[in-house]
Design an enzyme around this catalytic site. Structure first.
Site, PDB file in Angstrom:
ATOM      1  N   TYR A  51      -8.253 -10.751   3.813  1.00 33.97           N
ATOM      2  CA  TYR A  51      -9.415 -10.404   4.438  1.00 33.97           C
ATOM      3  C   TYR A  51     -10.253  -9.873   3.262  1.00 33.97           C
ATOM      4  CZ  TYR A  51      -6.785  -5.841   3.242  1.00 33.97           C
ATOM      5  OH  TYR A  51      -6.375  -4.795   2.778  1.00 33.97           O
ATOM      6  N   GLU A  52      -9.898 -10.001   1.954  1.00 38.01           N
ATOM      7  CA  GLU A  52     -10.875  -9.381   0.892  1.00 38.01           C
ATOM      8  C   GLU A  52     -11.829 -10.406   0.820  1.00 38.01           C
ATOM      9  OE1 GLU A  52      -8.997  -6.971  -2.396  1.00 38.01           O
ATOM     10  OE2 GLU A  52      -7.434  -7.817  -1.443  1.00 38.01           O
ATOM     11  N   HIS A  60      -5.527  -9.739  -0.806  1.00 33.32           N
ATOM     12  CA  HIS A  60      -5.338  -9.930   0.774  1.00 33.32           C
ATOM     13  C   HIS A  60      -6.353 -11.127   1.205  1.00 33.32           C
ATOM     14  CE1 HIS A  60      -3.786  -5.834   0.245  1.00 33.32           C
ATOM     15  NE2 HIS A  60      -3.062  -6.211   1.333  1.00 33.32           N
ATOM     16  N   SER A  68       0.815  -1.127  -0.075  1.00 33.95           N
ATOM     17  CA  SER A  68      -0.109   0.062   0.171  1.00 33.95           C
ATOM     18  C   SER A  68       0.958   1.148   0.065  1.00 33.95           C
ATOM     19  CB  SER A  68      -0.987  -0.115   1.259  1.00 33.95           C
ATOM     20  OG  SER A  68      -1.720  -1.093   1.286  1.00 33.95           O
ATOM     21  N   ALA A 124       3.170  -2.172   3.599  1.00 35.49           N
ATOM     22  CA  ALA A 124       2.777  -1.105   4.775  1.00 35.49           C
ATOM     23  C   ALA A 124       2.589  -1.912   5.893  1.00 35.49           C
ATOM     24  CB  ALA A 124       1.885  -0.092   4.423  1.00 35.49           C
ATOM     25  N   HIS A 181      -6.278   4.145   7.508  1.00 39.90           N
ATOM     26  CA  HIS A 181      -5.831   3.602   6.335  1.00 39.90           C
ATOM     27  C   HIS A 181      -5.098   4.677   5.356  1.00 39.90           C
ATOM     28  CE1 HIS A 181      -4.666   0.668   3.266  1.00 39.90           C
ATOM     29  NE2 HIS A 181      -5.179   1.496   2.269  1.00 39.90           N
ATOM     30  N   MET A 213      -0.842  -7.435   7.327  1.00 37.51           N
ATOM     31  CA  MET A 213      -1.936  -8.263   6.823  1.00 37.51           C
ATOM     32  C   MET A 213      -1.659  -8.754   5.452  1.00 37.51           C
ATOM     33  SD  MET A 213      -5.243  -5.766   7.672  1.00 37.51           S
ATOM     34  CE  MET A 213      -4.949  -4.672   9.272  1.00 37.51           C
ATOM     35  N   SER A 214      -0.292  -9.102   5.086  1.00 35.37           N
ATOM     36  CA  SER A 214      -0.087  -9.547   4.019  1.00 35.37           C
ATOM     37  C   SER A 214       1.327 -10.271   4.452  1.00 35.37           C
ATOM     38  CB  SER A 214       0.097  -8.338   2.652  1.00 35.37           C
ATOM     39  OG  SER A 214       1.113  -7.700   3.305  1.00 35.37           O
ATOM     40  N   HIS A 236      -3.903   0.427  -4.278  1.00 35.44           N
ATOM     41  CA  HIS A 236      -3.343  -0.778  -4.886  1.00 35.44           C
ATOM     42  C   HIS A 236      -3.979  -0.592  -6.335  1.00 35.44           C
ATOM     43  CE1 HIS A 236      -1.880  -3.386  -1.497  1.00 35.44           C
ATOM     44  NE2 HIS A 236      -2.552  -2.678  -1.124  1.00 35.44           N
ATOM     45  N   ASN A 244       2.690   3.203  10.729  1.00 33.02           N
ATOM     46  CA  ASN A 244       2.258   3.636  12.214  1.00 33.02           C
ATOM     47  C   ASN A 244       2.742   2.546  13.224  1.00 33.02           C
ATOM     48  OD1 ASN A 244       0.327   1.799  10.430  1.00 33.02           O
ATOM     49  ND2 ASN A 244      -0.203   1.427  12.841  1.00 33.02           N
TER      50      ASN A 244
END
Length: 271
Positions: free
Chosen positions: A83-84, A81, A28, A111, A245, A209-210, A59, A233
């Site tokens: 989560y998608e 991802h 990201s 990220a 985000h 998350m990746s 993306h 962050n």
């Protein structure tokens, strides 16, 4: 799976002549590396048979072929991802395709949130190991020996020689770096403070998350992996205030200049 991958590969070969040596996955806000690609040929994910579609802000959703510093590359401008709602095989599908196109090395960027209290937003962290917190694995299911072994080794998920090369290169060009362990979890929420304390106790320096699924599959396929995480962050309980985000993408974009310079110079030494 194998037949689907080969169908994707044949379609791409009908559109692109060059054979990539290195694959690059852009996280990201880290898509600026595309600007360094010479002789670009882009293919939208939606045009490639069996490719998933990216749904996340930041993306772009295409494969970019060309050269960087004289090295033939293929870049994923946008990743998928868990989560998608995709399966783990769908999340990692592009890695299979890029390896079958010829890529033997892969640079995976992301990220992420910083857990190590000595980090700060904008820190670039070389990943030396991972912790899989997804609760699943992209290699679950019947194994196809045409891709790799049933029980792949993960004693060196990130190639030590590539890490050493990246360190030397960063020092030469004046890019600050840190090194640590990346924990990958499902998301899509930012973790709780209690979770972050637990993950810190497990030895994680950063969380996102990746990256972990792609790393597993790349090793399974026999690829050499270099992982670079951009801390955008500090994690919950360390950072003051709420997560956003938009802020993640903004911070990644600010760090992208150093990351792009770094990756470009590393690629030049792989020739």
């Amino acid at each position: 799976m194998y037949e689907k991958v080969m169908h994707s590969v044949e379609y791409i070969k009908s559109r692109v002549a060059n054979k990539p040596q290195v694959a690059i996955i852009l996280g990201s806000g880290l898509g600026d590396l595309v600007d360094a690609v010479e002789n670009q040929v882009g293919i939208d994910y939606k045009d490639i048979p069996y490719f998933p579609q990216s749904t996340v802000v930041g993306h772009a959703g295409r494969l970019v072929f060309g050269t960087i510093n004289g090295v033939d590359v293929v870049l994923m401008q946008g990743r998928f991802h868990y989560y998608e709602g995709y399966s783990m095989q769908e999340v990692t599908y592009p890695v299979y395709v890029m390896q079958q196109l010829g890529a033997q090395q892969i640079v995976i960027t992301n990220a992420c949130g910083g857990i190590n209290p000595s980090f700060a937003p904008g820190t670039l962290m070389l990943i030396n190991d991972f912790i899989n917190l997804f609760g699943t694995n992209p290699l679950i299911g019947r194994n196809d020996e045409r891709f790799g072994p049933r029980f792949p080794d993960m004693s060196e998920p990130y190639k030590k020689e590539l890490i050493a090369l990246a360190k030397t290169t960063a020092d030469e060009i004046g890019v600050a770096w840190r090194e640590g362990v990346y924990a990958g979890c499902t998301g899509p929420y930012y973790e709780t403070a209690a979770e972050i304390r637990a993950y810190a106790g497990m030895g994680a320096d950063a969380i996102g998350m990746s990256t972990v699924p792609e790393t597993i599959v790349a090793n399974y396929l026999g690829m050499q992996v270099l992982g670079i995480a951009c801390v955008t962050n500090m994690a919950t309980g360390i950072q003051k205030g709420k997560h956003s985000h938009a802020n993640v993408v903004e911070t990644a974009q600010k760090a992208s200049e150093d990351l792009c310079r770094w990756v470009k110079e590393v690629l030049g030494k792989l020739k």
